[in-house]
Design an enzyme around this catalytic site. Sequence first.
Site, PDB file in Angstrom:
ATOM      1  N   LYS A  24       0.856  -1.199   0.000  1.00  0.00           N
ATOM      2  CA  LYS A  24       0.000   0.000   0.000  1.00  0.00           C
ATOM      3  C   LYS A  24       0.880   1.232   0.000  1.00  0.00           C
ATOM      4  CE  LYS A  24      -4.455   0.917   0.134  1.00  0.00           C
ATOM      5  NZ  LYS A  24      -5.518   0.046  -0.421  1.00  0.00           N
ATOM      6  N   GLY A  81     -26.012   2.456   0.570  1.00  0.00           N
ATOM      7  CA  GLY A  81     -25.085   3.187  -0.298  1.00  0.00           C
ATOM      8  C   GLY A  81     -25.506   2.877  -1.718  1.00  0.00           C
ATOM      9  N   GLY A 127     -23.534   3.743  -4.584  1.00  0.00           N
ATOM     10  CA  GLY A 127     -22.387   4.217  -5.347  1.00  0.00           C
ATOM     11  C   GLY A 127     -21.838   3.091  -6.205  1.00  0.00           C
ATOM     12  N   ASN A 128     -20.543   3.144  -6.516  1.00  0.00           N
ATOM     13  CA  ASN A 128     -19.950   2.180  -7.439  1.00  0.00           C
ATOM     14  C   ASN A 128     -20.170   0.735  -6.977  1.00  0.00           C
ATOM     15  OD1 ASN A 128     -17.465   0.365  -8.072  1.00  0.00           O
ATOM     16  ND2 ASN A 128     -17.568   1.813  -9.747  1.00  0.00           N
ATOM     17  N   ALA A 129     -19.758   0.436  -5.749  1.00  0.00           N
ATOM     18  CA  ALA A 129     -19.797  -0.952  -5.282  1.00  0.00           C
ATOM     19  C   ALA A 129     -21.235  -1.481  -5.227  1.00  0.00           C
ATOM     20  CB  ALA A 129     -19.121  -1.065  -3.925  1.00  0.00           C
TER      21      ALA A 129
HETATM   22  P1  NAD Z   1     -18.861   5.621  -3.931  1.00  0.00           P
HETATM   23  O1  NAD Z   1     -18.367   6.956  -3.536  1.00  0.00           O
HETATM   24  O2  NAD Z   1     -19.034   5.311  -5.368  1.00  0.00           O
HETATM   25  O3  NAD Z   1     -20.290   5.355  -3.241  1.00  0.00           O
HETATM   26  C1  NAD Z   1     -20.533   5.549  -1.875  1.00  0.00           C
HETATM   27  C2  NAD Z   1     -22.025   5.669  -1.680  1.00  0.00           C
HETATM   28  O4  NAD Z   1     -22.306   5.722  -0.276  1.00  0.00           O
HETATM   29  C3  NAD Z   1     -22.625   6.949  -2.275  1.00  0.00           C
HETATM   30  O5  NAD Z   1     -23.841   6.647  -2.917  1.00  0.00           O
HETATM   31  C4  NAD Z   1     -22.886   7.819  -1.046  1.00  0.00           C
HETATM   32  O6  NAD Z   1     -23.976   8.718  -1.228  1.00  0.00           O
HETATM   33  C5  NAD Z   1     -23.240   6.747  -0.037  1.00  0.00           C
HETATM   34  N1  NAD Z   1     -23.174   7.226   1.348  1.00  0.00           N
HETATM   35  C6  NAD Z   1     -22.314   8.124   1.884  1.00  0.00           C
HETATM   36  N2  NAD Z   1     -22.644   8.320   3.174  1.00  0.00           N
HETATM   37  C7  NAD Z   1     -23.700   7.522   3.440  1.00  0.00           C
HETATM   38  C8  NAD Z   1     -24.485   7.265   4.589  1.00  0.00           C
HETATM   39  N3  NAD Z   1     -24.261   7.910   5.737  1.00  0.00           N
HETATM   40  N4  NAD Z   1     -25.502   6.368   4.501  1.00  0.00           N
HETATM   41  C9  NAD Z   1     -25.755   5.734   3.348  1.00  0.00           C
HETATM   42  N5  NAD Z   1     -25.048   5.932   2.225  1.00  0.00           N
HETATM   43  C10 NAD Z   1     -24.040   6.812   2.280  1.00  0.00           C
HETATM   44  O7  NAD Z   1     -17.890   4.593  -3.199  1.00  0.00           O
HETATM   45  P2  NAD Z   1     -17.605   3.070  -3.561  1.00  0.00           P
HETATM   46  O8  NAD Z   1     -16.405   3.007  -4.431  1.00  0.00           O
HETATM   47  O9  NAD Z   1     -18.871   2.407  -3.979  1.00  0.00           O
HETATM   48  O10 NAD Z   1     -17.121   2.541  -2.125  1.00  0.00           O
HETATM   49  C11 NAD Z   1     -18.075   2.183  -1.128  1.00  0.00           C
HETATM   50  C12 NAD Z   1     -17.420   1.224  -0.163  1.00  0.00           C
HETATM   51  O11 NAD Z   1     -16.931   0.094  -0.868  1.00  0.00           O
HETATM   52  C13 NAD Z   1     -16.198   1.776   0.597  1.00  0.00           C
HETATM   53  O12 NAD Z   1     -16.161   1.197   1.874  1.00  0.00           O
HETATM   54  C14 NAD Z   1     -15.045   1.283  -0.216  1.00  0.00           C
HETATM   55  O13 NAD Z   1     -13.845   1.191   0.554  1.00  0.00           O
HETATM   56  C15 NAD Z   1     -15.556  -0.091  -0.604  1.00  0.00           C
HETATM   57  N6  NAD Z   1     -14.831  -0.650  -1.746  1.00  0.00           N
HETATM   58  C16 NAD Z   1     -15.007  -0.127  -2.992  1.00  0.00           C
HETATM   59  C17 NAD Z   1     -14.285  -0.658  -4.036  1.00  0.00           C
HETATM   60  C18 NAD Z   1     -14.459  -0.136  -5.435  1.00  0.00           C
HETATM   61  O14 NAD Z   1     -13.807  -0.683  -6.348  1.00  0.00           O
HETATM   62  N7  NAD Z   1     -15.298   0.850  -5.680  1.00  0.00           N
HETATM   63  C19 NAD Z   1     -13.381  -1.731  -3.834  1.00  0.00           C
HETATM   64  C20 NAD Z   1     -13.251  -2.262  -2.546  1.00  0.00           C
HETATM   65  C21 NAD Z   1     -13.990  -1.691  -1.505  1.00  0.00           C
END
Ligand code: NAD
Length: 424
Positions: free
Chosen positions: A111, A226, A228-230
């Site tokens: 990392k 949430g 978002g992406n995941a």
């Molecule tokens: P993102 O920014 O695309 O989405 C995050 C979502 O969470 C958004 O829709 C946001 O509005 C929502 N959010 C924020 N605060 C909130 C709350 N209080 N209550 C409910 N929803 C809330 O992020 P992401 O990339 O989807 O990542 C989300 C999680 O997944 C993180 O913990 C990240 O570490 C983990 N993760 C993501 C990836 C990846 O490739 N995207 C890989 C491994 C782990």
Amino acid sequence: MVKHDPFANATKQVNDACDVLKIKDKGIREYLAMPNKVLRVKIPVKMDNGKIRVFTGFRSQHNNDRGPYKGGIRYFDPEGGVQYMEREVMALSSWMTWKCAVVDVPLGGGKGAIFVNPKKDKLSEGELERLTRGFAYKIGEIIGPQKDIPAPDVYTTGKEMTQIMDTWSKMNGNKYSPGVITGKPIPMGGSLARNVATGLGTAYCVRGAAKILKINLKGAKVVLQGFGNASTFAGEYLEKMGAKCIGASDSKGSIIVPNGFKVSKLIEHKQKKGSVVGFPGSKKVSTEQLLTTKCEILIPGALENQIDAKLAKKLQCRIIGEAANGPTLPEADPIIYNKKIMVIPDILANSGGVCISYLEWVQNNMGYYWSFDEVAGKMEANIVRGLKDTHDISKKYKIDMRRAAMVLAVQRVMEAFEHKGIWP
Ligand code: NAD
């Protein structure tokens, strides 16, 4: 020292797994817990106003017994300052070792980070590029396609990855070296399926868990925390597998749609209105109501520390697929285990990203690129096997899936270490 020490947590998890595996030797425990190397660098950058600003960066290389170090580079300014960042990077590199081992990709854990917040600090594009290339130069000697392969993380994207690849290539006789980094844009040697990888991986895990628990995915109810992406991609792929999404949330609130919704329609709504709230046919609920709604599958896909002991007692789901990192507090784990809810722990449920990173690196090394379906199929094989192996360990030692995943990972690293031994 900082109040909360992430590296102490990572070390505790290693020791817990060693307890289960009856590894008593203190030296071996220390070997497994400590990073091989932590490099701290000074990065002087000429700012647009002509002044020099000095930044601090780190690269922690935790373990490479199973393959080159692998892990993201983040640009961030945690509250605890530079000292905290060093401990955080060490912990994150340790978790990468276990994440790669659990899904059996032949990579180790690394990392990196620079103490900077590009948004708050309002760095210009030029300043950011000079910082990125400066960091790539400083860590250049310890990274490389067969040594250590970074990737994007918080506040870094394919753009920074391309700059690191280009800098490293120029430092190494101008050799085209896409395999020095992953998460690159497609024209720069990136892989198909990278954008959907995490959510798709979570969906594969959930499908595997449903099979073990004999839950029919057709019509199975899904709640997504949430959006978002995941979680959106997890929702979309679960929907393709026959499940029905009934709840979702974002930073503005949570909704339940009793008759279910199409994920694509909710994406459209969020794009127009800026939130999932107000979706036609939905009712607004609290976070607790969302997470404790009766459903088959709960996907915490937003933030850490969402499920505590109190909330765990009220859960009404059968599978939890942790798309987010650390959504469940340790105090909740035994309660969830006793309720016979199957948790797919974060290091497994969100490992789709690192699986595709591995496949990107393989494609770069051979100079031949697979179709989306080929990449997704290979990732599925790794993830489903990781889930099955974790479940077998959980049965064998009568432990929850989170501990089982760590036990599996530590066991795999130990096997490699025993073959290799110590030299010099
Ligand atoms: P993102 O920014 O695309 O989405 C995050 C979502 O969470 C958004 O829709 C946001 O509005 C929502 N959010 C924020 N605060 C909130 C709350 N209080 N209550 C409910 N929803 C809330 O992020 P992401 O990339 O989807 O990542 C989300 C999680 O997944 C993180 O913990 C990240 O570490 C983990 N993760 C993501 C990836 C990846 O490739 N995207 C890989 C491994 C782990």
